[in-house]
Design an enzyme around this catalytic site. Structure first.
Site, PDB file in Angstrom:
ATOM      1  N   ASP A 101       0.854  -1.188   0.000  1.00 24.65           N
ATOM      2  CA  ASP A 101       0.000   0.000   0.000  1.00 24.65           C
ATOM      3  C   ASP A 101       0.892   1.241   0.000  1.00 24.65           C
ATOM      4  O   ASP A 101       1.754   1.390   0.872  1.00 24.65           O
ATOM      5  CB  ASP A 101      -0.911  -0.003   1.225  1.00 24.65           C
ATOM      6  CG  ASP A 101      -2.147   0.863   1.006  1.00 24.65           C
ATOM      7  OD1 ASP A 101      -2.421   1.241  -0.149  1.00 24.65           O
ATOM      8  OD2 ASP A 101      -2.839   1.168   1.995  1.00 24.65           O
ATOM      9  N   HIS A 125      -3.566  13.836   1.144  1.00 22.99           N
ATOM     10  CA  HIS A 125      -3.775  12.891   2.237  1.00 22.99           C
ATOM     11  C   HIS A 125      -2.573  12.875   3.182  1.00 22.99           C
ATOM     12  O   HIS A 125      -2.722  12.957   4.397  1.00 22.99           O
ATOM     13  CB  HIS A 125      -4.020  11.482   1.676  1.00 22.99           C
ATOM     14  CG  HIS A 125      -4.035  10.403   2.713  1.00 22.99           C
ATOM     15  ND1 HIS A 125      -5.027  10.295   3.666  1.00 22.99           N
ATOM     16  CD2 HIS A 125      -3.162   9.385   2.967  1.00 22.99           C
ATOM     17  CE1 HIS A 125      -4.769   9.254   4.460  1.00 22.99           C
ATOM     18  NE2 HIS A 125      -3.646   8.690   4.057  1.00 22.99           N
ATOM     19  N   GLU A 136     -10.283   3.875   3.923  1.00 22.74           N
ATOM     20  CA  GLU A 136      -9.372   4.579   3.025  1.00 22.74           C
ATOM     21  C   GLU A 136      -9.806   4.228   1.602  1.00 22.74           C
ATOM     22  O   GLU A 136      -9.751   3.069   1.198  1.00 22.74           O
ATOM     23  CB  GLU A 136      -7.912   4.177   3.271  1.00 22.74           C
ATOM     24  CG  GLU A 136      -7.446   4.547   4.675  1.00 22.74           C
ATOM     25  CD  GLU A 136      -5.928   4.662   4.814  1.00 22.74           C
ATOM     26  OE1 GLU A 136      -5.217   3.895   4.143  1.00 22.74           O
ATOM     27  OE2 GLU A 136      -5.475   5.516   5.602  1.00 22.74           O
ATOM     28  N   GLU A 157      -9.188   3.969  -2.112  1.00 28.22           N
ATOM     29  CA  GLU A 157      -7.951   3.845  -2.877  1.00 28.22           C
ATOM     30  C   GLU A 157      -8.224   3.180  -4.223  1.00 28.22           C
ATOM     31  O   GLU A 157      -9.268   2.568  -4.439  1.00 28.22           O
ATOM     32  CB  GLU A 157      -6.931   2.981  -2.113  1.00 28.22           C
ATOM     33  CG  GLU A 157      -6.729   3.388  -0.666  1.00 28.22           C
ATOM     34  CD  GLU A 157      -5.545   2.704  -0.011  1.00 28.22           C
ATOM     35  OE1 GLU A 157      -4.820   1.961  -0.698  1.00 28.22           O
ATOM     36  OE2 GLU A 157      -5.356   2.929   1.203  1.00 28.22           O
ATOM     37  N   ASP A 165      -9.156   0.253   2.271  1.00 27.37           N
ATOM     38  CA  ASP A 165      -8.178  -0.227   3.250  1.00 27.37           C
ATOM     39  C   ASP A 165      -8.659   0.195   4.645  1.00 27.37           C
ATOM     40  O   ASP A 165      -8.193   1.179   5.213  1.00 27.37           O
ATOM     41  CB  ASP A 165      -6.809   0.381   2.929  1.00 27.37           C
ATOM     42  CG  ASP A 165      -5.704  -0.246   3.771  1.00 27.37           C
ATOM     43  OD1 ASP A 165      -5.753  -1.468   3.980  1.00 27.37           O
ATOM     44  OD2 ASP A 165      -4.800   0.491   4.194  1.00 27.37           O
ATOM     45  N   ARG A 205      -7.836   3.587  13.539  1.00 31.65           N
ATOM     46  CA  ARG A 205      -6.878   4.672  13.791  1.00 31.65           C
ATOM     47  C   ARG A 205      -6.302   4.638  15.193  1.00 31.65           C
ATOM     48  O   ARG A 205      -5.156   5.051  15.414  1.00 31.65           O
ATOM     49  CB  ARG A 205      -7.549   6.018  13.551  1.00 31.65           C
ATOM     50  CG  ARG A 205      -8.089   6.225  12.157  1.00 31.65           C
ATOM     51  CD  ARG A 205      -7.006   6.172  11.096  1.00 31.65           C
ATOM     52  NE  ARG A 205      -7.568   6.383   9.762  1.00 31.65           N
ATOM     53  CZ  ARG A 205      -6.861   6.206   8.642  1.00 31.65           C
ATOM     54  NH1 ARG A 205      -5.599   5.823   8.686  1.00 31.65           N
ATOM     55  NH2 ARG A 205      -7.425   6.396   7.473  1.00 31.65           N
ATOM     56  N   GLN A 242      -3.745   1.848  15.257  1.00 32.59           N
ATOM     57  CA  GLN A 242      -2.633   2.262  14.399  1.00 32.59           C
ATOM     58  C   GLN A 242      -1.731   3.302  15.063  1.00 32.59           C
ATOM     59  O   GLN A 242      -0.500   3.195  15.005  1.00 32.59           O
ATOM     60  CB  GLN A 242      -3.211   2.830  13.094  1.00 32.59           C
ATOM     61  CG  GLN A 242      -2.181   3.282  12.064  1.00 32.59           C
ATOM     62  CD  GLN A 242      -2.836   3.966  10.850  1.00 32.59           C
ATOM     63  OE1 GLN A 242      -4.064   3.957  10.693  1.00 32.59           O
ATOM     64  NE2 GLN A 242      -2.017   4.554   9.999  1.00 32.59           N
ATOM     65  N   LYS A 270      -4.400  -2.172  10.428  1.00 30.97           N
ATOM     66  CA  LYS A 270      -4.815  -2.321   9.029  1.00 30.97           C
ATOM     67  C   LYS A 270      -5.046  -3.778   8.635  1.00 30.97           C
ATOM     68  O   LYS A 270      -5.768  -4.045   7.676  1.00 30.97           O
ATOM     69  CB  LYS A 270      -3.704  -1.794   8.110  1.00 30.97           C
ATOM     70  CG  LYS A 270      -3.279  -0.368   8.359  1.00 30.97           C
ATOM     71  CD  LYS A 270      -4.051   0.571   7.488  1.00 30.97           C
ATOM     72  CE  LYS A 270      -3.368   1.928   7.423  1.00 30.97           C
ATOM     73  NZ  LYS A 270      -4.092   2.813   6.492  1.00 30.97           N
ATOM     74  N   THR A 304      -8.922  -5.764   4.127  1.00 29.76           N
ATOM     75  CA  THR A 304      -8.819  -4.809   3.022  1.00 29.76           C
ATOM     76  C   THR A 304      -9.780  -5.304   1.954  1.00 29.76           C
ATOM     77  O   THR A 304      -9.645  -6.437   1.488  1.00 29.76           O
ATOM     78  CB  THR A 304      -7.386  -4.783   2.452  1.00 29.76           C
ATOM     79  OG1 THR A 304      -6.465  -4.490   3.501  1.00 29.76           O
ATOM     80  CG2 THR A 304      -7.257  -3.746   1.344  1.00 29.76           C
ATOM     81  N   GLU A 309      -9.782  12.398   7.917  1.00 28.41           N
ATOM     82  CA  GLU A 309      -9.554  13.698   7.289  1.00 28.41           C
ATOM     83  C   GLU A 309     -10.848  14.490   7.166  1.00 28.41           C
ATOM     84  O   GLU A 309     -10.884  15.693   7.415  1.00 28.41           O
ATOM     85  CB  GLU A 309      -8.963  13.513   5.889  1.00 28.41           C
ATOM     86  CG  GLU A 309      -7.543  13.003   5.855  1.00 28.41           C
ATOM     87  CD  GLU A 309      -7.148  12.654   4.429  1.00 28.41           C
ATOM     88  OE1 GLU A 309      -6.809  13.559   3.664  1.00 28.41           O
ATOM     89  OE2 GLU A 309      -7.214  11.451   4.083  1.00 28.41           O
TER      90      GLU A 309
END
Lengths: 394, 394
Positions: free
Chosen positions: A106, A113, A179, A181, A213, A217, A220, A233, A237, A338
């Site tokens: 990844d 970002h 996420e 992607e 993904d 948080r 992480q 993570k 996925t 975000e």
């Protein structure tokens, strides 16, 4: 015999023709191609064993000339009359993970970002790390937990420690995020000790999928120093079931937004290009973000060249993803951390204030791109629903 | 018929019986077991198709009861007369990668190693990160570049930037290093959304191998913030060809050195244990280090429990490694960056001052452990030679 009617404006017209792996009740998974709202059974129609398999890997390993040949054959095939039993409504089939994933890498290729996360995680420092504009930063993820769209996501448990807590605690993630992607799937690998120049992208990469993904948080942020994300993570996925051929994305090529400083020679392409793909993130059915892939800093070919420049082998089925796609505007951000600025600025979803994912929430990411001959093509969707955590007592 | 003579003191006696994948000229790779200096062909003797395959995966997937049954059968088999064509001198066979590696996770479980690297990389901060004593820190590596002992290692190229340089440059790694580790191979996986309690280790983990996680320190130190090591490690990871069954390591179990603070409940075992394995690192034939596995902070079972506590699936063939094994003494450090203190304190190897690896250098890591019934068992070796870089002009 059946002839597939392709309505005007279909996102799955002859300019798309994505491949997937499907089954119908009582039959084994095999390769199909999507046309409008139908799935055409390639094992039944093209008479080649590579399509009678539960993944695209054998077909992908045959290489670019074969990909082009099959694309021509399929275009002709689906334009004519088809045996009734080779055509299934997409609503009547089960879609499976389309590839046997070899390694999963990844990247972190969106400047917006990376800068947003820098501001959130390191408020008193430069948003971008010194290496960020010199190389596509990336890490290896867990290939064994790549799942197909529609797979439920059990909320993960793990260690979290808030800055104001003295010690970590164990429990369910309270900051479960997405996420949005784009992922690229390697068709023909490269041996150990060799490199893949950026200009070989189209010979190596078979197609693209949407990727979610999922990210915890809180897990992480406690674990990631100094070796990067792991448990935050690795629980899941999700990828979309239809692999859009790179051959279908020629009309979506656009120049990169611009790279300064100029990258080192191994990251240069004869003609550098990005992809004009518009994503949409739906949270419980409401579109909350529209990430634009064209704003990505590093190109798909640069990521592949970087990944192999040290001589690392690549394999059929390698999946490498772009990292979260976030544009410059708030409504273009591809992760909820975000969008809600670390959870401090809730957004309204279906009339409720929301920050991170709640049990029962469902997220779907869709995307479209310009197609050859005008009109647009679709990636389908990558969808997942959050189930409550299990085992929090441990 | 042939009877294998096991010399007194052999590291491959009846208490060891490691499995590997071998071939002889003109034959296909298949499963064998090592006894003294011989390889016994299990495909030819046990009459089960799972041994007529080029990896141990099918056998490992059969589960612990079957591993125990086959170990009893093999013990009886190799103690008696064997067909001549089922026994090969180990010097006359080619040894292959013993497992098809699914996911590869590398931990960081040695306190001495983590503290040494902390002192080297962050001289003005606490050597250990705040999370280090709360969880086994780890990251995913590249499964597709795990290679068997004896595979030559091409010196990797990549981006490096010294602190006193304004911009990164591309070229061959000047700080190529080793990491002496122990690796654990998952035999029976666990489904997505479930966890593997630490006490299930012996039901899940089939065996152990030696690991050399080759590391380009200059590439690694420039790339690794914030997502961890990638190109600095992904070019190659070597493993030993003989998988020592966990069933053979009962006599090597020792208490852990002690964990303070007490780990969270999910990391506790009914009886926590480490392994009393003595490694030796040979650089061009001279032993330069003797890393003691018994000094590792986190146990093999804790690493597995942590890896799956978020519900991540595990699969047959998953490889997880301990990270560099370093003891408290200088001559017990398992990486050259520690042995030479970042290259500032060269060591003498065969009369030459050395810091990092030069082209043509060869490294072999060996290990032994106490065996059931007295005596010791061996892991064989993981060996690799450095070839000059290619493609530095890019």
């Amino acid at each position: 015999m059946t002839r597939i009617d392709i309505p005007e404006g279909s996102l799955f017209g002859l300019a798309n023709l994505p491949y997937g792996v499907f089954s119908t009740p009582g039959t084994a998974p095999r390769v199909g191609v999507r046309v409008a709202d139908s799935v055409v059974d390639l094992a039944a129609t093209l008479g080649d064993d590579v399509f009678a398999q539960p993944s695209l890997n054998a077909f992908m390993a045959q290489g670019r000339l074969r990909w082009e040949e099959v694309r021509r054959q399929v275009t002709e095939l689906v334009s004519g009359d088809l045996p009734d039993d080779a055509v299934h409504p997409v609503s009547g089939v089960t879609l499976h993970l389309p590839v046997e994933v070899a390694d999963y890498v990844d990247f972190y290729a969106s400047e917006h970002h990376a800068a947003n996360l820098g501001r959130l995680f390191r408020p008193n420092a430069e948003p971008l790390m010194p290496n960020w504009k010199h190389l596509p930063v990336g890490y290896h993820g867990r290939a064994g937990t790549v799942v197909v769209s529609g797979t439920d996501i059990v909320r993960p448990c793990g260690q979290r420690k808030a800055p104001d807590e003295a010690a970590p605690t164990f429990g369910e993630s309270k900051r479960l995020d997405i996420e949005a992607e784009l992922g690229f799937i390697v068709g023909t690998g490269s041996p150990l000790g060799s490199t893949v120049p950026a200009d070989e992208f189209a010979d190596r990469v078979f197609g693209a999928v949407l990727v979610n993904d999922w990210s915890a948080r809180d897990i992480q942020s406690w674990e990631y120093v100094p070796l990067g994300p792991n448990l935050g993570k690795s629980f899941a996925t999700s990828i979309s079931p239809w692999v859009v051929p790179i051959l279908a994305l020629e009309a979506a090529r656009v120049p990169l937004p611009g790279q300064d400083p100029e990258p080192l020679p191994y990251l240069r392409e004869s003609e550098s290009w990005g992809l004009d793909i518009d994503l949409a993130v739906e949270w419980n059915g409401e579109v909350v973000s529209r990430p634009p892939y064209r704003t990505m800093y590093w190109s798909p070919a640069q990521m592949l060249a970087h990944m192999t420049v040290n001589g690392a082998a690549s394999r059929t089925g390698d999946l490498y993803a772009s990292g979260t796609i976030s544009g410059p505007e708030k409504h273009q951000r591809g992760a909820f951390i975000e969008l809600t600025w670390g959870g401090k600025e809730p957004i309204t979803v279906k009339g409720e204030e929301r920050t991170f994912l709640q049990d029962g929430d469902e997220v779907a990411i869709t995307a479209t791109a310009p197609a050859a001959g005008g009109g647009r093509l679709g990636f389908g969707e990558v969808r997942g629903r959050i189930l409550p955590a299990t085992g929090t007592e441990r």
